[in-house]
Motif scaffolding. Sequence first.
Motif, PDB file in Angstrom:
ATOM      1  N   ARG A  67      -6.772  -2.723  10.472  1.00  7.57           N
ATOM      2  CA  ARG A  67      -6.874  -1.230  10.974  1.00  7.57           C
ATOM      3  C   ARG A  67      -7.001  -0.212   9.608  1.00  7.57           C
ATOM      4  N   PHE A  68      -6.544  -0.753   7.730  1.00  8.78           N
ATOM      5  CA  PHE A  68      -6.976   0.563   6.847  1.00  8.78           C
ATOM      6  C   PHE A  68      -8.125  -0.890   6.079  1.00  8.78           C
ATOM      7  N   THR A  69      -8.500  -0.127   5.051  1.00  7.60           N
ATOM      8  CA  THR A  69      -9.637  -0.636   4.660  1.00  7.60           C
ATOM      9  C   THR A  69      -9.807   0.112   3.326  1.00  7.60           C
ATOM     10  N   ILE A  70      -9.780  -0.922   2.432  1.00  8.47           N
ATOM     11  CA  ILE A  70      -9.643  -0.887   0.817  1.00  8.47           C
ATOM     12  C   ILE A  70     -11.312  -0.866   0.245  1.00  8.47           C
ATOM     13  N   SER A  71     -11.342   0.153  -0.641  1.00  6.75           N
ATOM     14  CA  SER A  71     -12.230   0.602  -1.108  1.00  6.75           C
ATOM     15  C   SER A  71     -12.430   0.936  -2.184  1.00  6.75           C
ATOM     16  N   ARG A  72     -13.215   0.785  -3.304  1.00  3.92           N
ATOM     17  CA  ARG A  72     -13.442   1.163  -4.406  1.00  3.92           C
ATOM     18  C   ARG A  72     -15.041   1.962  -5.068  1.00  3.92           C
ATOM     19  N   ASP A  73     -14.546   2.570  -6.232  1.00  7.56           N
ATOM     20  CA  ASP A  73     -16.842   3.261  -6.536  1.00  7.56           C
ATOM     21  C   ASP A  73     -16.048   3.422  -7.662  1.00  7.56           C
ATOM     22  N   ASN A  74     -16.103   1.773  -9.019  1.00  6.14           N
ATOM     23  CA  ASN A  74     -16.028   2.364 -10.281  1.00  6.14           C
ATOM     24  C   ASN A  74     -16.619   3.274 -11.512  1.00  6.14           C
ATOM     25  N   ALA A  75     -17.375   3.688 -10.147  1.00  2.19           N
ATOM     26  CA  ALA A  75     -18.093   4.904 -11.575  1.00  2.19           C
ATOM     27  C   ALA A  75     -17.394   6.376 -10.775  1.00  2.19           C
ATOM     28  N   LYS A  76     -16.333   6.309 -10.059  1.00  2.00           N
ATOM     29  CA  LYS A  76     -16.017   7.697  -9.691  1.00  2.00           C
ATOM     30  C   LYS A  76     -13.675   7.234 -10.494  1.00  2.00           C
ATOM     31  N   LYS A  77     -13.809   6.220 -10.904  1.00  2.00           N
ATOM     32  CA  LYS A  77     -12.094   5.941 -11.238  1.00  2.00           C
ATOM     33  C   LYS A  77     -11.634   5.601 -10.131  1.00  2.00           C
ATOM     34  N   THR A  78     -11.769   5.196  -9.111  1.00  2.00           N
ATOM     35  CA  THR A  78     -11.335   6.245  -8.087  1.00  2.00           C
ATOM     36  C   THR A  78     -11.405   4.485  -6.327  1.00  2.00           C
ATOM     37  N   VAL A  79     -10.189   3.842  -6.211  1.00  2.00           N
ATOM     38  CA  VAL A  79      -9.693   3.105  -5.243  1.00  2.00           C
ATOM     39  C   VAL A  79      -9.588   4.238  -3.947  1.00  2.00           C
ATOM     40  N   TYR A  80      -9.810   3.915  -2.568  1.00  2.00           N
ATOM     41  CA  TYR A  80      -9.536   4.632  -1.378  1.00  2.00           C
ATOM     42  C   TYR A  80      -8.815   3.657  -0.825  1.00  2.00           C
ATOM     43  N   LEU A  81      -8.136   4.311  -0.158  1.00  2.03           N
ATOM     44  CA  LEU A  81      -7.020   3.249   1.171  1.00  2.03           C
ATOM     45  C   LEU A  81      -7.680   3.898   2.602  1.00  2.03           C
ATOM     46  N   GLN A  82      -8.132   3.851   3.341  1.00  2.00           N
ATOM     47  CA  GLN A  82      -8.130   4.017   4.267  1.00  2.00           C
ATOM     48  C   GLN A  82      -8.279   3.962   6.196  1.00  2.00           C
ATOM     49  N   MET A  83      -6.927   4.401   6.707  1.00  2.00           N
ATOM     50  CA  MET A  83      -5.840   3.443   7.666  1.00  2.00           C
ATOM     51  C   MET A  83      -6.236   4.611   8.445  1.00  2.00           C
ATOM     52  N   ASN A  84      -6.203   3.683   9.811  1.00  3.24           N
ATOM     53  CA  ASN A  84      -6.931   3.811  10.907  1.00  3.24           C
ATOM     54  C   ASN A  84      -5.964   3.566  12.219  1.00  3.24           C
ATOM     55  N   THR A  85      -6.241   4.307  13.181  1.00  5.25           N
ATOM     56  CA  THR A  85      -5.043   3.735  13.698  1.00  5.25           C
ATOM     57  C   THR A  85      -3.252   3.649  13.795  1.00  5.25           C
ATOM     58  N   LEU A  86      -3.217   4.598  13.185  1.00  2.00           N
ATOM     59  CA  LEU A  86      -2.174   4.862  12.665  1.00  2.00           C
ATOM     60  C   LEU A  86      -0.738   4.750  13.107  1.00  2.00           C
ATOM     61  N   LYS A  87       0.375   4.285  12.677  1.00  2.00           N
ATOM     62  CA  LYS A  87       1.299   3.463  13.924  1.00  2.00           C
ATOM     63  C   LYS A  87       2.857   4.651  13.076  1.00  2.00           C
ATOM     64  N   PRO A  88       4.105   4.524  13.632  1.00  2.00           N
ATOM     65  CA  PRO A  88       4.887   5.128  13.218  1.00  2.00           C
ATOM     66  C   PRO A  88       4.803   4.645  12.366  1.00  2.00           C
ATOM     67  N   GLU A  89       5.828   2.858  12.403  1.00  2.00           N
ATOM     68  CA  GLU A  89       6.244   2.061  11.440  1.00  2.00           C
ATOM     69  C   GLU A  89       5.053   2.352  10.675  1.00  2.00           C
ATOM     70  N   ASP A  90       4.317   2.947  10.456  1.00  2.00           N
ATOM     71  CA  ASP A  90       3.095   3.205   8.901  1.00  2.00           C
ATOM     72  C   ASP A  90       3.840   3.907   8.323  1.00  2.00           C
ATOM     73  N   THR A  91       4.636   4.791   8.284  1.00  2.00           N
ATOM     74  CA  THR A  91       4.977   6.057   7.643  1.00  2.00           C
ATOM     75  C   THR A  91       5.920   5.294   6.460  1.00  2.00           C
ATOM     76  N   ALA A  92       5.745   6.152   5.320  1.00  2.00           N
ATOM     77  CA  ALA A  92       6.552   5.744   3.922  1.00  2.00           C
ATOM     78  C   ALA A  92       5.905   6.487   2.676  1.00  2.00           C
TER      79      ALA A  92
END
Length: 122
Positions: A67-92
Amino acid sequence: QVQLAESGGGLVQAGGSLRLSCAASGGTFSSYGMGWFRQAPGKEREFVGAISWSGGATWYADSVKGRFTISRDNAKKTVYLQMNTLKPEDTANYYCAAGRSLVFGRGQYDYWGQGTQVTVSS
């Protein structure tokens, strides 16, 4: 010294998607493995996933795998967390962290962001 700042949190309905970003400043971003963690009220902080310094390898907790995918762009110094099909228990509150001495994404994380809140309504 690395400073980390998360963004992209918010309120979403169950089944929806969000993408979190973690922008780094200072240090050499590309030399750090990056992890995502979360902590819900009254619960311990838990590992969500991590990505190697190159982006060539990722690891996920069983609860988010597929459901979740992590990626990064070193040129932009940024890391991403793509969260799909979210559930109430993902609340945090979701945190990103940086570490140099990681094994399969686990180990000592040296720098932490302040967190961004994700709330999933049912």
